[in-house]
Design a protein around this motif. Structure first.
Motif, PDB file in Angstrom:
ATOM      1  N   THR A  89       0.828  -1.204   0.000  1.00 54.77           N
ATOM      2  CA  THR A  89       0.000   0.000   0.000  1.00 54.77           C
ATOM      3  C   THR A  89       0.861   1.252   0.000  1.00 54.77           C
ATOM      4  O   THR A  89       0.586   2.211  -0.729  1.00 54.77           O
ATOM      5  N   ALA A  90       1.900   1.256   0.794  1.00 56.91           N
ATOM      6  CA  ALA A  90       2.812   2.400   0.842  1.00 56.91           C
ATOM      7  C   ALA A  90       3.475   2.625  -0.516  1.00 56.91           C
ATOM      8  O   ALA A  90       3.584   3.763  -0.992  1.00 56.91           O
ATOM      9  N   GLN A  91       3.933   1.547  -1.140  1.00 56.41           N
ATOM     10  CA  GLN A  91       4.566   1.672  -2.449  1.00 56.41           C
ATOM     11  C   GLN A  91       3.588   2.233  -3.471  1.00 56.41           C
ATOM     12  O   GLN A  91       3.948   3.091  -4.277  1.00 56.41           O
ATOM     13  N   LYS A  92       2.335   1.760  -3.441  1.00 58.77           N
ATOM     14  CA  LYS A  92       1.323   2.267  -4.367  1.00 58.77           C
ATOM     15  C   LYS A  92       1.075   3.745  -4.163  1.00 58.77           C
ATOM     16  O   LYS A  92       0.962   4.528  -5.130  1.00 58.77           O
ATOM     17  N   LEU A  93       0.994   4.189  -2.918  1.00 62.95           N
ATOM     18  CA  LEU A  93       0.778   5.605  -2.636  1.00 62.95           C
ATOM     19  C   LEU A  93       1.924   6.462  -3.182  1.00 62.95           C
ATOM     20  O   LEU A  93       1.700   7.525  -3.768  1.00 62.95           O
ATOM     21  N   VAL A  94       3.146   5.998  -2.981  1.00 64.29           N
ATOM     22  CA  VAL A  94       4.306   6.756  -3.459  1.00 64.29           C
ATOM     23  C   VAL A  94       4.340   6.777  -4.986  1.00 64.29           C
ATOM     24  O   VAL A  94       4.622   7.819  -5.597  1.00 64.29           O
ATOM     25  N   LEU A  95       4.052   5.647  -5.610  1.00 69.81           N
ATOM     26  CA  LEU A  95       4.009   5.612  -7.075  1.00 69.81           C
ATOM     27  C   LEU A  95       2.940   6.552  -7.610  1.00 69.81           C
ATOM     28  O   LEU A  95       3.158   7.254  -8.613  1.00 69.81           O
ATOM     29  N   ASN A  96       1.777   6.585  -6.967  1.00 69.79           N
ATOM     30  CA  ASN A  96       0.739   7.537  -7.360  1.00 69.79           C
ATOM     31  C   ASN A  96       1.284   8.959  -7.340  1.00 69.79           C
ATOM     32  O   ASN A  96       1.043   9.756  -8.259  1.00 69.79           O
ATOM     33  N   MET A  97       1.987   9.294  -6.275  1.00 66.20           N
ATOM     34  CA  MET A  97       2.526  10.639  -6.128  1.00 66.20           C
ATOM     35  C   MET A  97       3.545  10.958  -7.219  1.00 66.20           C
ATOM     36  O   MET A  97       3.517  12.037  -7.821  1.00 66.20           O
ATOM     37  N   ILE A  98       4.442  10.031  -7.459  1.00 70.19           N
ATOM     38  CA  ILE A  98       5.506  10.266  -8.434  1.00 70.19           C
ATOM     39  C   ILE A  98       4.937  10.470  -9.832  1.00 70.19           C
ATOM     40  O   ILE A  98       5.235  11.469 -10.498  1.00 70.19           O
ATOM     41  N   SER A  99       4.120   9.543 -10.289  1.00 70.80           N
ATOM     42  CA  SER A  99       3.619   9.636 -11.661  1.00 70.80           C
ATOM     43  C   SER A  99       2.632  10.787 -11.829  1.00 70.80           C
ATOM     44  O   SER A  99       2.685  11.515 -12.828  1.00 70.80           O
ATOM     45  N   THR A 100       1.739  10.982 -10.868  1.00 69.15           N
ATOM     46  CA  THR A 100       0.747  12.042 -10.987  1.00 69.15           C
ATOM     47  C   THR A 100       1.402  13.414 -10.981  1.00 69.15           C
ATOM     48  O   THR A 100       1.108  14.266 -11.837  1.00 69.15           O
ATOM     49  N   THR A 101       2.295  13.647 -10.032  1.00 75.67           N
ATOM     50  CA  THR A 101       2.962  14.944  -9.954  1.00 75.67           C
ATOM     51  C   THR A 101       3.813  15.193 -11.192  1.00 75.67           C
ATOM     52  O   THR A 101       3.831  16.307 -11.738  1.00 75.67           O
ATOM     53  N   THR A 102       4.501  14.164 -11.661  1.00 72.52           N
ATOM     54  CA  THR A 102       5.316  14.315 -12.863  1.00 72.52           C
ATOM     55  C   THR A 102       4.459  14.683 -14.062  1.00 72.52           C
ATOM     56  O   THR A 102       4.797  15.602 -14.827  1.00 72.52           O
ATOM     57  N   MET A 103       3.346  13.996 -14.244  1.00 73.48           N
ATOM     58  CA  MET A 103       2.485  14.272 -15.395  1.00 73.48           C
ATOM     59  C   MET A 103       1.856  15.663 -15.317  1.00 73.48           C
ATOM     60  O   MET A 103       1.709  16.352 -16.329  1.00 73.48           O
ATOM     61  N   ILE A 104       1.509  16.092 -14.118  1.00 76.75           N
ATOM     62  CA  ILE A 104       0.985  17.455 -13.966  1.00 76.75           C
ATOM     63  C   ILE A 104       2.033  18.470 -14.383  1.00 76.75           C
ATOM     64  O   ILE A 104       1.750  19.414 -15.144  1.00 76.75           O
ATOM     65  N   LYS A 105       3.257  18.299 -13.907  1.00 78.45           N
ATOM     66  CA  LYS A 105       4.325  19.249 -14.234  1.00 78.45           C
ATOM     67  C   LYS A 105       4.740  19.182 -15.700  1.00 78.45           C
ATOM     68  O   LYS A 105       5.315  20.123 -16.238  1.00 78.45           O
ATOM     69  N   LEU A 106       4.439  18.068 -16.355  1.00 77.64           N
ATOM     70  CA  LEU A 106       4.715  17.952 -17.791  1.00 77.64           C
ATOM     71  C   LEU A 106       3.564  18.497 -18.634  1.00 77.64           C
ATOM     72  O   LEU A 106       3.588  18.386 -19.865  1.00 77.64           O
ATOM     73  N   GLY A 107       2.560  19.074 -17.974  1.00 76.97           N
ATOM     74  CA  GLY A 107       1.477  19.727 -18.696  1.00 76.97           C
ATOM     75  C   GLY A 107       0.343  18.820 -19.125  1.00 76.97           C
ATOM     76  O   GLY A 107      -0.468  19.197 -19.980  1.00 76.97           O
ATOM     77  N   ARG A 108       0.243  17.639 -18.517  1.00 75.46           N
ATOM     78  CA  ARG A 108      -0.770  16.677 -18.931  1.00 75.46           C
ATOM     79  C   ARG A 108      -2.086  16.821 -18.172  1.00 75.46           C
ATOM     80  O   ARG A 108      -2.998  16.017 -18.368  1.00 75.46           O
TER      81      ARG A 108
END
Length: 271
Positions: free
Chosen positions: A194-213
């Motif tokens: 569960t912890a790994q999933k939460l962190v992965l959510n954060m990494i990919s979501t934040t990255t995609m937001i900052k990439l303009g998606r």
């Protein structure tokens, strides 16, 4: 003994009734978000270095074994439909190959050289990032992979659920989410997963937001792969343009994405 292998805080589980079991599992799960909160600075540091590299054409690789590998594949596979990015922008690799997604492959995680070979099959360049995922922080497949990636000049990070692990020592940006003993001793598919999933959510979501998606709070580049998503996209266009449902839906289907539809409407209106 590592935290992930330490004995559960509960015993005689088989003697508990269903309600008690569920209550105690829930009590343990509540601890996960707080443990992730303690690693926000570490997650921020990693994402802040991923984004500029991806802006230059770099990709994001997740490598892991067992549950950790499956979680990486899950996160990677959701990026194209959610954000409309190419399938190879975020790549999940599991020890033992795709067959290991459903069935464990014996000894696959014990080969320290295989992960780098698996990454090379996709090609790589200096702007790529490799994140090793291993609850224990000791998986040879993952450690070998991040070490080779770092030596090749790639950015490296990890997600682990123990402190001071060989995996964390091998990367530039470690994330150590220590969630404590599992409810069933050693069952890291539970709190650690569960912890790994939460962190992965954060990494990919934040990255995609900052990439303009993401625009505003909307997935404006999502793939229109089913009726539900077409309906969602239609509603987004209605909110952005003031069009009724019929015209918004027609515009969406004509242009293939919310972003393109709204841009086409705006250009027409300006014209």
């Amino acid at each position: 003994m590592s935290t992930t292998e330490s004995s559960s805080l509960y015993d005689n589980l088989e003697k508990m009734d269903v309600g008690t079991l569920l209550h105690h599992i829930n009590e343990e799960d509540k601890k996960v978000a707080h443990a992730v909160e303690g690693q926000l600075k570490a997650i921020e540091a990693l994402v802040s270095h991923i984004v500029p590299r991806m802006e230059k054409g770099g990709r994001l690789f997740y490598i892991g074994a067992g549950t950790s590998g499956r979680l990486g594949i899950l996160d990677a596979s959701e990026c194209p439909p959610t954000y409309g990015v190419p399938f190879d922008w975020v790549v999940g690799i599991i020890a033992g190959g795709d067959q290991a997604i459903r069935k464990a492959v014996e000894n696959a995680e014990d080969d320290p050289n295989q992960a780098w070979q698996d990454i090379q099959a996709f090609g790589f360049d200096e702007n790529d990032t490799v994140i090793g995922i291993a609850a224990s922080g000791t998986t040879p497949y993952v450690i070998g992979g991040v070490k080779a990636a770092r030596e090749a000049g790639l950015l490296t990070g990890c997600i682990t659920c123990n402190s001071n692990t060989p995996l964390a020592a091998a990367v530039e940006y470690p994330i150590e989410v220590v969630v404590g003993p599992e409810f069933v001793t050693g069952s890291t598919r539970m709190k650690a997963g569960t912890a790994q999933k939460l962190v992965l959510n954060m990494i990919s979501t934040t990255t995609m937001i900052k990439l303009g998606r993401v625009k505003g709070n909307k997935m404006v580049d999502m793939q229109l792969s089913n009726a539900k998503l077409v309906k969602r996209g239609t509603k987004m266009i209605m909110e952005a343009t003031g069009l009724d449902a019929e015209h918004a839906s027609s515009l969406l289907l004509e242009h293939g994405s919310v972003r393109k539809a709204v841009e086409a409407y705006s250009n027409t209106f300006k014209g």
